[in-house]
Design an enzyme around this catalytic site. Sequence first.
Site, PDB file in Angstrom:
ATOM      1  N   LYS A  96       0.842  -1.201   0.000  1.00 22.89           N
ATOM      2  CA  LYS A  96       0.000   0.000   0.000  1.00 22.89           C
ATOM      3  C   LYS A  96       0.879   1.253   0.000  1.00 22.89           C
ATOM      4  O   LYS A  96       0.686   2.161  -0.785  1.00 22.89           O
ATOM      5  CB  LYS A  96      -0.907  -0.043   1.235  1.00 22.89           C
ATOM      6  CG  LYS A  96      -1.876   1.094   1.346  1.00 22.89           C
ATOM      7  CD  LYS A  96      -2.822   0.831   2.518  1.00 22.89           C
ATOM      8  CE  LYS A  96      -3.657   2.074   2.804  1.00 22.89           C
ATOM      9  NZ  LYS A  96      -4.577   1.874   3.930  1.00 22.89           N
ATOM     10  N   HIS A 141      -5.253 -34.325  16.740  1.00 22.63           N
ATOM     11  CA  HIS A 141      -4.186 -35.218  17.205  1.00 22.63           C
ATOM     12  C   HIS A 141      -3.106 -34.452  17.950  1.00 22.63           C
ATOM     13  O   HIS A 141      -2.019 -34.981  18.170  1.00 22.63           O
ATOM     14  CB  HIS A 141      -3.612 -36.000  16.029  1.00 22.63           C
ATOM     15  CG  HIS A 141      -4.648 -36.867  15.398  1.00 22.63           C
ATOM     16  ND1 HIS A 141      -4.781 -38.206  15.709  1.00 22.63           N
ATOM     17  CD2 HIS A 141      -5.654 -36.576  14.534  1.00 22.63           C
ATOM     18  CE1 HIS A 141      -5.803 -38.709  15.031  1.00 22.63           C
ATOM     19  NE2 HIS A 141      -6.354 -37.724  14.311  1.00 22.63           N
ATOM     20  N   GLY A 179      -4.988  -2.405   5.165  1.00 14.25           N
ATOM     21  CA  GLY A 179      -4.198  -3.546   4.693  1.00 14.25           C
ATOM     22  C   GLY A 179      -4.886  -4.879   4.923  1.00 14.25           C
ATOM     23  O   GLY A 179      -5.006  -5.710   4.012  1.00 14.25           O
ATOM     24  N   ARG A 180      -5.378  -5.085   6.134  1.00 13.09           N
ATOM     25  CA  ARG A 180      -5.982  -6.384   6.456  1.00 13.09           C
ATOM     26  C   ARG A 180      -7.386  -6.544   5.874  1.00 13.09           C
ATOM     27  O   ARG A 180      -8.037  -7.561   6.078  1.00 13.09           O
ATOM     28  CB  ARG A 180      -5.979  -6.602   7.971  1.00 13.09           C
ATOM     29  CG  ARG A 180      -6.668  -5.498   8.767  1.00 13.09           C
ATOM     30  CD  ARG A 180      -6.283  -5.581  10.234  1.00 13.09           C
ATOM     31  NE  ARG A 180      -6.763  -4.450  11.018  1.00 13.09           N
ATOM     32  CZ  ARG A 180      -6.140  -3.295  11.127  1.00 13.09           C
ATOM     33  NH1 ARG A 180      -5.019  -3.083  10.469  1.00 13.09           N
ATOM     34  NH2 ARG A 180      -6.621  -2.347  11.897  1.00 13.09           N
ATOM     35  N   GLU A 233      10.503  -4.713   4.623  1.00 14.19           N
ATOM     36  CA  GLU A 233      10.617  -6.105   4.162  1.00 14.19           C
ATOM     37  C   GLU A 233      10.309  -6.203   2.667  1.00 14.19           C
ATOM     38  O   GLU A 233      11.050  -6.836   1.903  1.00 14.19           O
ATOM     39  CB  GLU A 233       9.627  -7.014   4.922  1.00 14.19           C
ATOM     40  CG  GLU A 233       9.940  -7.194   6.392  1.00 14.19           C
ATOM     41  CD  GLU A 233       9.246  -6.158   7.268  1.00 14.19           C
ATOM     42  OE1 GLU A 233       8.968  -5.038   6.774  1.00 14.19           O
ATOM     43  OE2 GLU A 233       9.014  -6.457   8.444  1.00 14.19           O
ATOM     44  N   LYS A 238       7.618  -0.875  12.189  1.00 14.62           N
ATOM     45  CA  LYS A 238       8.220  -0.438  10.937  1.00 14.62           C
ATOM     46  C   LYS A 238       9.392   0.514  11.170  1.00 14.62           C
ATOM     47  O   LYS A 238      10.234   0.675  10.302  1.00 14.62           O
ATOM     48  CB  LYS A 238       7.161   0.227  10.044  1.00 14.62           C
ATOM     49  CG  LYS A 238       6.104  -0.769   9.548  1.00 14.62           C
ATOM     50  CD  LYS A 238       5.214  -0.173   8.474  1.00 14.62           C
ATOM     51  CE  LYS A 238       4.226  -1.222   7.967  1.00 14.62           C
ATOM     52  NZ  LYS A 238       3.469  -0.798   6.811  1.00 14.62           N
ATOM     53  N   GLU A 290      -5.143  -7.506  14.869  1.00 15.35           N
ATOM     54  CA  GLU A 290      -4.640  -6.182  14.503  1.00 15.35           C
ATOM     55  C   GLU A 290      -5.788  -5.165  14.579  1.00 15.35           C
ATOM     56  O   GLU A 290      -5.571  -3.991  14.875  1.00 15.35           O
ATOM     57  CB  GLU A 290      -4.030  -6.205  13.092  1.00 15.35           C
ATOM     58  CG  GLU A 290      -3.145  -4.997  12.824  1.00 15.35           C
ATOM     59  CD  GLU A 290      -2.461  -5.044  11.469  1.00 15.35           C
ATOM     60  OE1 GLU A 290      -2.489  -6.071  10.784  1.00 15.35           O
ATOM     61  OE2 GLU A 290      -1.875  -4.016  11.095  1.00 15.35           O
TER      62      GLU A 290
HETATM   63  C1  G6Q Z   1      -2.623  -4.084   7.844  1.00 12.05           C
HETATM   64  C2  G6Q Z   1      -1.392  -3.518   8.349  1.00 12.05           C
HETATM   65  C3  G6Q Z   1      -0.125  -4.176   7.870  1.00 12.05           C
HETATM   66  C4  G6Q Z   1       0.255  -3.830   6.436  1.00 12.05           C
HETATM   67  C5  G6Q Z   1       1.696  -4.257   6.186  1.00 12.05           C
HETATM   68  C6  G6Q Z   1       2.150  -3.976   4.788  1.00 12.05           C
HETATM   69  O1  G6Q Z   1      -3.727  -3.715   8.160  1.00 12.05           O
HETATM   70  O2  G6Q Z   1      -1.378  -2.163   8.189  1.00 12.05           O
HETATM   71  O3  G6Q Z   1      -0.166  -5.566   8.005  1.00 12.05           O
HETATM   72  O4  G6Q Z   1      -0.611  -4.428   5.544  1.00 12.05           O
HETATM   73  O5  G6Q Z   1       2.525  -3.635   7.105  1.00 12.05           O
HETATM   74  O6  G6Q Z   1       2.042  -2.627   4.470  1.00 12.05           O
HETATM   75  P1  G6Q Z   1       2.223  -2.136   2.997  1.00 12.05           P
HETATM   76  O7  G6Q Z   1       1.136  -2.704   2.174  1.00 12.05           O
HETATM   77  O8  G6Q Z   1       2.175  -0.632   3.057  1.00 12.05           O
HETATM   78  O9  G6Q Z   1       3.565  -2.628   2.528  1.00 12.05           O
END
Ligand code: G6Q
Length: 546
Positions: free
Chosen positions: A209, A388, A271-272, A215, A508, A357
């Site tokens: 986003k 199990h 994001g989620r 990462e 982050k 989250e």
């Molecule tokens: C989701 C969070 C988090 C995010 C990641 C990746 O709700 O904000 O999990 O999706 O940190 O972020 P970017 O899409 O900006 O790389």
Amino acid sequence: MATLEPLTKRKAWKALQAHYEHVRALHLRTLFADAPQRGERMTAEAAGIFLDYSKNRITDETVKLLIQLAEESGLRSRIDAMFGGEKINVTENRAVLHVALRAPEGASILVDGENVVPQVHAVLDRMADFSKRIGTGDWKGHTGKRIRNVVNIGIGGSDLGPVMAYEALKHYSDRALTFRFVSNVDGTDFAEAVRDLDPSETLFIVSSKTFTTLETMTNAHSARAWSLAGMGGDERSIARHFVAVSTNAAEVAKFGIDTANMFGFWDWVGGRYSMDSAIGLSTMVAVGAENFRAMLDGFRQIDEHFRATPFARNLPVLMGLLGVWYSDFFGAGTVAVLPYEQYLKRFPAYLQQLTMESNGKHVTLDGAEVTYATSPIYWGEPGTNGQHSFYQLIHQGTRLIPCDFIGFANPLNPLPRHHDMLMANVFAQAEALAFGKTPEQVKAEGTPEWLVPHRVFEGNRPSNTILADRLTPEVLGKLVALYEHAVFTQGVIWQIDSFDQWGVELGKVLAQRIIPELESAAEPEPGHDSSTNSLIRRYRKLKKAR
Ligand code: G6Q
């Protein structure tokens, strides 16, 4: 938003506290014996998803009071506020409109006076066109070969949805394509993902986003180097082997991806909550536009159900309220999600982010410390595997663990007897958890006296059972929307911002200060606490010794 009374001061909350003292002593055996129709009555159905919530430690009065609590908490107007594009994510001053991602063409949802639905459909159309070109081989790699491998690079919300959906819908996927998902900054993740791939046949979807996540950017740079190395260093190849999914066109261009190869989304998609936005590009490439749209339609059906159905028959509301009941009154710290469907193996991991989250917060919308528990910990594994291992604790441990069993009437891979066996286990587990086995029953089996306590199951362990016809793209959309809105319901009751993630934001930036201290040639003077300082020094020493 009108100021509400604090949660613990609300009438229904107080009534629930008193009511809990009565209910905690009741056993599901008695509740079922006293009301023979309970298993038929305490159920609800929407859009082909059936919820049996009869094996919960509740009475009719509990449901009535929980619904009263939802009403006193203003759930109805909060739902309208979300669907109406109000900026309910107050700490980020953003609208929360994942529901717009699945709104039908022609609908109107306004953000700051602008209808966002046409933009959503314009991106979906571009995604469909791109997916088709990959599938038909019309989109070629730099050397003219067709794309056979698709690697999604992303993390958190830009990874968990795509991986979960790919695994869940594998049955419907184009088997001529190989899909990989790289998220971890641990180089192993990338190395293992590409080790058997040919760069000239590999397309990377960089999903972020913000397009600044450490990462993802690190992995994307390694992917760029790997891809270029395979293409004789020809920079022009990037345009054929990299596309981006992002809200940040400037950063995408800076990375070297042509913004013509960028699929956008918007800051009102968390994001989620983004798997049905362009973040789902890998899903669409895998299963095709028609299946993707069927998934969106599933989401939409539950959106409509959530929005319009009275709370007493509203699946996400009921599930959300039951979660509040166990977290806040029984003190249950966790919820187990147990899908009896191998394709849903990543569903619990996906739900972990969605639930924790969103609702892992300790202050209310106006910044006051909460005085009650918020999100429980979600965890789980597909059945029957979990049976199990950790089910032992659910049956006979000392903690109360509400469970969500998820099962399907029809398998996607019918092999003789397998599916009935699988489903027999769903029903048997929920039954055993609820009703247990008394000492009398154990003795009647001829068990020696000393062994009886070990073999007794006290029961009274609550569960929901969710049943659907079969796992289709549409049903997957329904299931995810069900949990999304249950999470929303809980966030409203708890009066928290379910749509920010300051704890993740912290992660982050935290490492940024330490990275140079690990990388610098000269011995740094780390100014941390004594533990962190000494760990940094030891790491540097061990690293040198290699
Ligand atoms: C989701 C969070 C988090 C995010 C990641 C990746 O709700 O904000 O999990 O999706 O940190 O972020 P970017 O899409 O900006 O790389």
